[in-house]
Scaffold this active site. Structure first.
Site, PDB file in Angstrom:
ATOM      1  N   ALA A  11     -10.472  -2.751  -2.788  1.00 54.61           N
ATOM      2  CA  ALA A  11     -10.503  -3.766  -3.436  1.00 54.61           C
ATOM      3  C   ALA A  11     -11.870  -4.018  -4.314  1.00 54.61           C
ATOM      4  CB  ALA A  11     -10.434  -4.897  -2.396  1.00 54.61           C
ATOM      5  N   PRO A  49      -9.948   2.710   2.908  1.00 55.20           N
ATOM      6  CA  PRO A  49      -9.758   1.604   3.572  1.00 55.20           C
ATOM      7  C   PRO A  49      -9.497   0.448   2.465  1.00 55.20           C
ATOM      8  CG  PRO A  49     -10.874   2.645   4.935  1.00 55.20           C
ATOM      9  CD  PRO A  49     -10.885   3.472   3.738  1.00 55.20           C
ATOM     10  N   ARG A  50      -8.842  -0.691   2.863  1.00 54.34           N
ATOM     11  CA  ARG A  50      -8.594  -1.850   1.725  1.00 54.34           C
ATOM     12  C   ARG A  50      -9.887  -2.283   1.133  1.00 54.34           C
ATOM     13  NH1 ARG A  50      -3.575  -4.436   5.094  1.00 54.34           N
ATOM     14  NH2 ARG A  50      -1.958  -3.032   4.249  1.00 54.34           N
ATOM     15  N   ASP A  51     -10.827  -2.658   1.891  1.00 56.07           N
ATOM     16  CA  ASP A  51     -11.984  -3.296   1.428  1.00 56.07           C
ATOM     17  C   ASP A  51     -12.566  -2.470   0.459  1.00 56.07           C
ATOM     18  OD1 ASP A  51     -12.702  -1.332   3.498  1.00 56.07           O
ATOM     19  OD2 ASP A  51     -14.436  -2.233   4.008  1.00 56.07           O
ATOM     20  N   GLU A  94       0.845  -1.386   0.098  1.00 58.15           N
ATOM     21  CA  GLU A  94      -0.154  -0.253   0.016  1.00 58.15           C
ATOM     22  C   GLU A  94       0.855   1.147  -0.102  1.00 58.15           C
ATOM     23  OE1 GLU A  94      -3.126  -0.731   2.726  1.00 58.15           O
ATOM     24  OE2 GLU A  94      -3.518   1.611   3.231  1.00 58.15           O
TER      25      GLU A  94
END
Ligand code: FAD
Length: 609
Positions: free
Chosen positions: A323, A318-320, A263
């Site tokens: 993605a 955030p990653r969610d 990241e």
């Protein structure tokens, strides 16, 4: 039966950041301590960590403090984190980083000579203490050196296959039925010989479960052993449906698919583009984060130099969120030739800067994909990265529901809620590894009257381990593993639906029958087929937990996205799902109310609303 036997106060299973920190704490508290790990010492997953350790040290921003870190962590986890774990983590992480420095870790510095802190998704302030993009290596090097210097016994290339429970280790006063942990049983990978450790306290620090998925950033060690061993010993797992798919794994060539692209590439200025060259993340900003996310490319770009007067780029959501956005772009036909999206830092930063800030990424792409990231964009896509779910523990002392059993690090649940923020794992390992080690030593202290491990339990563990040699013409473990990974990838992946997960559970049931019929050839000396045969029941048990919990949670939150229930649900916002093992070996689910956050912490969210 030939068996090597040892006796300790505390046995730590796992030598990553959590395990080593736990062992150091237990040893320093006076416990006779051993560490067991299935790979070489120093080779644990932690060594792969790239970006950094999140801690509100306020070196880059004096405004930063534990309350902001706590708030970011809870919001990143969509408020499903155990509030007490998130609080302890935010409060104690800075001390754990400073302590690492005292023990010899060499962090990158600010011009003033302080520990440098970098930006990561979901963190309001630059907060990740780092060493280039090789932070995990430095963390492990430091802890390993200390472990060895303290003289802690290490059993490496040694796999634990079973936790032993009973009354034998002075556990009689613990639970109503008097049953507690008495030790662990395993085998040396090289010789195949058996070994047993008698101990009233066992700390699980075995990491995650990523190898149940086909595309993953995780290494061969992540077969969910600790999750499964805990279940078998009578402990519980919480919120296993929450699996983190990191937005940026390599997608090409196939042999390296899933390997992580840190990241930090985005934190240091890299942007995501689709095949039309659009910075698509601006189309995917959820209302929950709109107030603090830049609206235009200009504002996003200004943020890198002037963070006070501009909002963060949407690439650092955030990653969610990131993605899911990548997944949608690829599904809509706007992906790269190999089914990812472009991650471009080449057109945004000078080559020298990229090579200095991201040396591992530079070499990784050069050597594995023949891509020069200082000159061209990378192709990236989601990869299974981390499991938020894990052993249900007491937030203060990391005790599982079985007396004498503790868990810390990725194998433990609760801390990260439905989605982990980058950098919050390395700090989690240090904070809760230490706490688990101290509590395990304390638990062992009073238990002086320790009966030897019963022969029958040890013989039973040995019989189970040798069973794949006894069968002829059974299933090949590699075929079963491939089928499991494909099932989890296709049916319990980043976007989920009820019919697909029901199908996954049927396939898992069939795979369980096949696992009962596994056979391996050859002998016990370094036999990877046999090792996999022993890992597979763990992988299946954990996969069943994930699929069952994911089917039950009818909402979308964090790492769990249901196409048939696309929004968060207020009732589920108050509910944890807990897995236990029924007497017939199947996974049972219970709904449990979320622990209530005290008003003084709840106020933090009102202040920032
Ligand atoms: P590990 O470090 O994986 O250690 C597990 C240990 O358990 C190993 O020693 C293994 O051998 C042992 N073990 C497992 N099963 C058994 C068994 N049956 N018997 C004996 N031993 C066993 N997080 C961050 O916060 N910042 C980052 O920058 C970051 N970057 C990452 C990059 C990559 C590529 C990956 C994969 C993860 C990254 N993470 C990062 C996540 C973080 O590295 C992990 O969550 C963390 O290292 C897990 O540490 P652990 O101590 O729980 O487990």
């Amino acid at each position: 039966m030939e068996l090597e036997r040892h006796e300790y106060d505390v046995v730590v299973v796992g030598a990553g950041g959590a395990g080593l920190r736990a062992a150091i704490a237990a040893h320093e508290a006076g416990a006779r301590t051993a560490v067991v790990c299935k790979s070489l010492l120093g080779k644990a997953h932690t060594v792969m960590a790239e970006g950094g350790i999140a801690a509100a040290m306020a070196n880059a921003y004096p405004e930063d403090n534990w309350r902001v870190h706590f708030r970011d962590t809870m919001r990143g986890g969509k408020m499903l984190n155990h509030w007490r774990m998130a609080q302890l983590h935010a409060q104690e992480a800075p001390d754990r980083v400073r302590e690492l420095e005292d023990w010899g870790a060499l962090f990158d510095r600010t011009p003033d000579g302080l520990i440098s802190q970098r930006d990561f998704g979901g963190h309001r302030y630059a907060r990740l203490a780092h060493v280039g993009d090789r932070t995990g290596l430095e963390l492990i090097r430091t802890l390993q050196q200390r472990t060895v210097a303290l003289g802690i016994d290490v059993y490496m290339e040694c796999t634990v296959t079973r936790l032993l429970t009973g009354r034998g280790a002075g556990a009689a006063d613990d639970a109503a039925d008097g049953v507690g942990v008495t030790g662990a049983f395993g085998y040396w990978r090289e010789s195949g010989r058996f070994v047993a450790w008698q101990a009233p306290s066992v700390v699980l620090a075995t990491g995650g479960i990523g190898k149940s998925y086909k595309v993953t950033s995780n290494s061969w060690e992540y077969t969910g052993d600790g999750h499964s061993l805990a279940l078998q010993a009578g402990a519980t797992l919480v919120n296993m449906e929450f699996v983190q798919f990191h937005p940026t794994g390599m997608v090409w060539p196939p042999s390296v698919r899933g390997i992580l692209v840190t990241e930090s590439v985005r934190g240091d200025g890299g942007v995501l583009k689709n095949s039309a060259g659009n910075r698509f993340m601006f189309d995917y900003i959820p209302d929950f984060f709109r107030k603090e996310t830049a609206e235009t490319e200009d504002e996003a770009d200004r943020w890198y130099d002037d963070k006070k007067n501009n909002r963060r780029p949407p690439e650092l959501l955030p990653r969610d969120e990131v993605a899911r956005a990548i997944n949608s772009e690829v599904k809509a036909g706007r992906g790269t030739p190999h089914g990812g999206v472009f991650l471009d830092i080449a057109s945004r930063r000078p080559a020298d800067y990229i090579r200095k800030r991201l040396p591992s990424m530079y070499h990784q792409f050069k050597e594995l994909a023949e891509v020069d990231i200082t000159a061209e964009a990378m192709e990236v896509g989601p990869t299974c990265h981390y499991v938020m779910g894990g052993v249900e523990v007491d937030p203060d002392d990391e005790a599982a529901r079985v007396p004498g059993l503790f868990a810390a690090g990725e194998v433990a649940g609760g801390m990260h809620g439905s989605n982990r923020l980058g950098g919050n794992s390395l700090s989690d390992l240090l904070v809760f590894g230490r706490r688990a080690g101290l509590a395990a030593a304390e638990h062992a202290r009073g238990r002086v009257d320790r009966a030897p491990l019963p022969d029958e339990a040890l013989a039973d563990a040995a019989r189970a381990a040798l069973a794949p040699f006894e069968r002829e013409g059974g299933e090949n473990p590699y075929t079963v593993q491939q089928d499991l990974q494909q099932t989890m990838h296709d049916l319990v992946g980043i976007i989920r639906t009820a019919p697909e997960m029901e199908q996954a559970l049927e396939r898992i049931a069939a795979l369980k029958e096949r696992v009962a019929n596994l056979s391996v050839e050859g002998h016990r000396q370094y036999n990877p087929g046999w090792h996999l045969a022993l890992d597979l029941p763990h992988m299946l048990r954990v996969s069943e937990c994930i699929a069952r919990a994911a089917l039950e949670r009818q909402e979308s939150r964090g790492g769990h996205t249901r196409d048939d229930h696309p929004t968060p649900d207020a009732e589920w916002a108050r509910t944890n799902l807990v897995c236990s093992l029924a007497p017939d070996g199947s996974v049972a689910l219970t709904r449990q109310p979320l622990p209530q956050m005290p008003p003084e912490l709840a106020e933090i969210f009102e202040e920032s609303a």
